[in-house]
Design an enzyme around this catalytic site. Structure first.
Site, mmCIF file in Angstrom:
data_model
loop_
_atom_site.group_PDB
_atom_site.id
_atom_site.type_symbol
_atom_site.label_atom_id
_atom_site.label_comp_id
_atom_site.label_asym_id
_atom_site.label_seq_id
_atom_site.Cartn_x
_atom_site.Cartn_y
_atom_site.Cartn_z
ATOM 1 N N ARG A 1 0.595 -1.164 0.034
ATOM 2 C CA ARG A 1 0.066 -0.002 0.169
ATOM 3 C C ARG A 1 0.742 1.080 -0.062
ATOM 4 N NH1 ARG A 1 -5.362 -1.193 0.260
ATOM 5 N NH2 ARG A 1 -6.202 -2.821 1.185
ATOM 6 N N ASP B 1 -7.371 5.143 -5.860
ATOM 7 C CA ASP B 1 -6.053 5.646 -5.598
ATOM 8 C C ASP B 1 -5.035 5.494 -6.213
ATOM 9 O OD1 ASP B 1 -7.306 7.686 -3.535
ATOM 10 O OD2 ASP B 1 -7.296 6.096 -1.981
ATOM 11 N N THR C 1 -10.193 -4.208 -7.666
ATOM 12 C CA THR C 1 -10.804 -3.886 -5.989
ATOM 13 C C THR C 1 -12.072 -4.584 -5.977
ATOM 14 O OG1 THR C 1 -11.503 -2.675 -4.564
ATOM 15 C CG2 THR C 1 -11.889 -1.611 -6.352
ATOM 16 N N ASP D 1 -13.795 -4.140 -3.798
ATOM 17 C CA ASP D 1 -14.977 -3.288 -3.175
ATOM 18 C C ASP D 1 -16.160 -2.751 -4.352
ATOM 19 O OD1 ASP D 1 -13.505 -3.553 -1.002
ATOM 20 O OD2 ASP D 1 -12.599 -1.434 -1.012
#
Ligand code: FBP
Length: 550
Positions: free
Chosen positions: A142, A173, A200, A202
């Site tokens: 990250r 991001d 992702t 998500d």
């Protein structure tokens, strides 16, 4: 490496692809684009990558060929099923263009580029990872790529390895940073291209062009299988309420998709909680009402789905969390305090009266979780906050009050679950395996054509893979200005659940029936890789509802 029979079988699986990607392609450029908002600011910040056209790839009758070129690839952020297939697509695409081309993997995420940690990905390595879950082929991390000195370290290693382009596989991001990097390299005229890929679980990296991020499909199918199994257990034993928190960070896409797949008794949606300005007590009331009604019908069991980020969408909690974020940022005094009690007292002394009141009202464990370390963007790590336990505790108390006043006569026994890490590295579904492989191949064509600042794009995803459309979308097109760590920054706009969108409207139209009925549960069962296409190749309900309204 010892492999299971399924792993061995999957290694031989040949991902399905759009017809256009089978062989050489011609790049067709559309009109100039604009960012989704804040056009002037974004244009000023990205003078070289702003306004680029959308690209569509069409099949071309000629031999595949490129001048020799090497590519570097980075996996960034949380794992998502299919990442390995993006890399396999990159490798195969690159070798098909010219067998001398090389693919380098930077190790451990973006830090690998800065620290010059890399490995060459050979055919032998790649073959071991075809159609597998996880990011372990090169690891992820990250570290944020955002400082010019980091970009310059990237130039050094790319020059050393003869790398023409860097592919960043990441979320909103990481793709924002990919675009910043592309712009910087254009300004420096160093000849290194940067291409992003939408990853992702998500599901919040989507927009007009990107229909879904990869990994969402598999992760939701894994969680839905588990939810279905729990529902069957609940309906067999008829004695437990299961409170199930689902990963997904801020957006509730995962909870919503799992609800569409499994039809639980209750599914909370953070975006709705915020829109209706609900308090924690309102949420507890909502759950309690269903429990009481079901108990009256003799049904002392059920399921509640809770999105991971719920807590941040409750307006008063959001203020409390914001105050905590500001207070904890670089706070050495807090870090130096010893013991939970000392920290709790310190926090209470620093909060505004309203937030202090709320903080005090929370179970101590939850209050402590709110003060744990922040992520690199300064956000609370919502995956570590056990909202499901908080809700069980509060609902139990409310039911006890109702029992005392004779308004509730049922039995409440609750179990808590959190599904997140279980799904992030699952063997990718056929959808994710196919989608990711095409994303990788598409990226190689964008690079061969000299493109930079683009995200690899594969769309038309509710159709069979042969009809998918490949191309590229300029990353600046998805950007707007948002406040990050106190400063306005250009970022890719995150997609939250649209309360006017078809997936949420479907939930809204059916949730009363799911709450009341003896059971409306669906038991989706495990992901199937071999068999009829209606069993093995279906995209998510979210995608079908969004794209086709069904
Ligand atoms: P990305 O946004 O990087 O894809 O990560 C997604 C996610 O799985 C979130 O759903 C979750 O909140 C977070 O990562 C957990 O982070 P970590 O892996 O650092 O525990």
């Amino acid at each position: 490496m010892i492999k299971s029979p399924l792993q061995i079988a999957r290694q031989a699986y040949q991902p399905k692809m759009p017809i256009a990607l089978k062989g050489a392609v011609r790049l067709v450029e559309g009109n100039a684009t604009q960012s989704v908002a804040d056009q002037e600011e974004i244009k000023a910040l990205f003078p070289n990558t702003y306004g680029l056209p959308i690209i569509t790839m069409e099949h071309e009758e000629k031999a595949l060929h490129s001048e020799p070129m090497n590519i570097g690839v980075i996996l960034s952020g949380g794992q998502a099923p299919g990442g390995h297939n993006v890399i396999c697509g990159l490798f195969d695409g690159l070798k098909a263009l010219n067998p001398v081309n090389k693919l380098y993997g930077f190790l451990g995420g973006p830090s690998g580029l800065i620290e010059h940690q890399y490995t060459e990905l050979t055919a032998e390595i790649i073959d071991d990872y075809r159609n597998t879950g996880g990011f372990d082929i090169i690891g992820s991390g990250r570290t944020k790529l955002e400082e010019p000195w980091q970009f310059d370290k990237g130039i050094e290693i790319c020059n050393q390895l003869g790398i023409k382009a860097i592919v960043i596989i990441g979320g909103d991001d990481s793709n924002t940073n990919a675009c910043v990097l592309a712009e910087y390299y254009l300004q420096k005229k160093c000849g290194i291209q940067v291409i992003g890929c939408p990853k992702t679980i998500d599901g919040d990296l989507k927009n007009e062009m990107i229909e879904t991020s990869f990994g969402f499909d598999t992760a939701c199918k894994v969680y839905s299988e588990l939810i279905g199994n729990i529902q069957r257990d609940a309906n067999s034993a008829k004695k437990y309420w299961h409170f199930i928190r689902l990963m997904g960070r801020s957006a509730s896409h995962i909870a919503l998709e799992c609800a569409l797949q499994s039809q639980p008794n209750i599914c909370l949606i953070s975006e709705e909680v915020e829109a209706k300005n609900m308090t924690l007590n309102d949420i507890v009331d909502q759950i309690t009402r269903v429990i009481v009604a079901r108990a009256e019908a003799g049904l002392n069991f059920g399921t509640v789905l809770i999105p991971e980020g719920l807590i941040e969408f409750i307006p008063a909690m959001r203020i409390l969390i914001q105050e905590l974020n500001d207070m904890l940022a670089n706070n050495e005094e807090f870090v130096a305090l010893e013991g939970d009690e000392a920290k709790r007292e310190y926090v209470k002394s620093m909060l505004t009266p309203a937030s202090c009141e709320l903080y005090r009202s929370l179970p101590k464990g939850i209050a402590r979780q709110l003060t744990l370390d922040r992520d690199p963007h300064g956000n609370v790590m919502v995956s570590q906050i056990e909202t499901e336990k908080l809700l069980i505790e509060m609902v139990s108390k409310r039911l006890a009050q109702l029992k005392a006043s004779g308004e509730y006569k049922g039995k409440f026994s609750a179990l808590n679950h959190f599904f997140g890490y279980e799904g992030r590295c699952a063997i990718p579904s056929n959808f994710d395996a196919d989608y990711c492989y095409s994303i990788g191949i598409t990226a190689t064509h964008l690079i061969a054509a000299g493109k930079t600042g683009y995200m690899s794009l594969v769309r038309n995803l509710t159709k069979p893979a042969c009809e998918w459309i490949a191309g590229g979308v300029p990353i600046t097109m998805m950007m707007n200005m948002e406040k990050r760590n106190g400063k306005m920054k250009p970022v890719i706009q995150k997609a939250l659940v649209d309360l006017h969108g078809a997936p949420f409207r479907y939930l809204e139209a059916h949730r009363e029936e799911w709450a009341d009925a003896n059971t409306s549960y669906i038991y989706p069962g495990p992901i199937q890789y071999y068999g009829p296409t209606e069993v093995c190749d279906q995209p998510t309900h979210t995608l079908k509802l969004e794209r086709e309204g069904k």
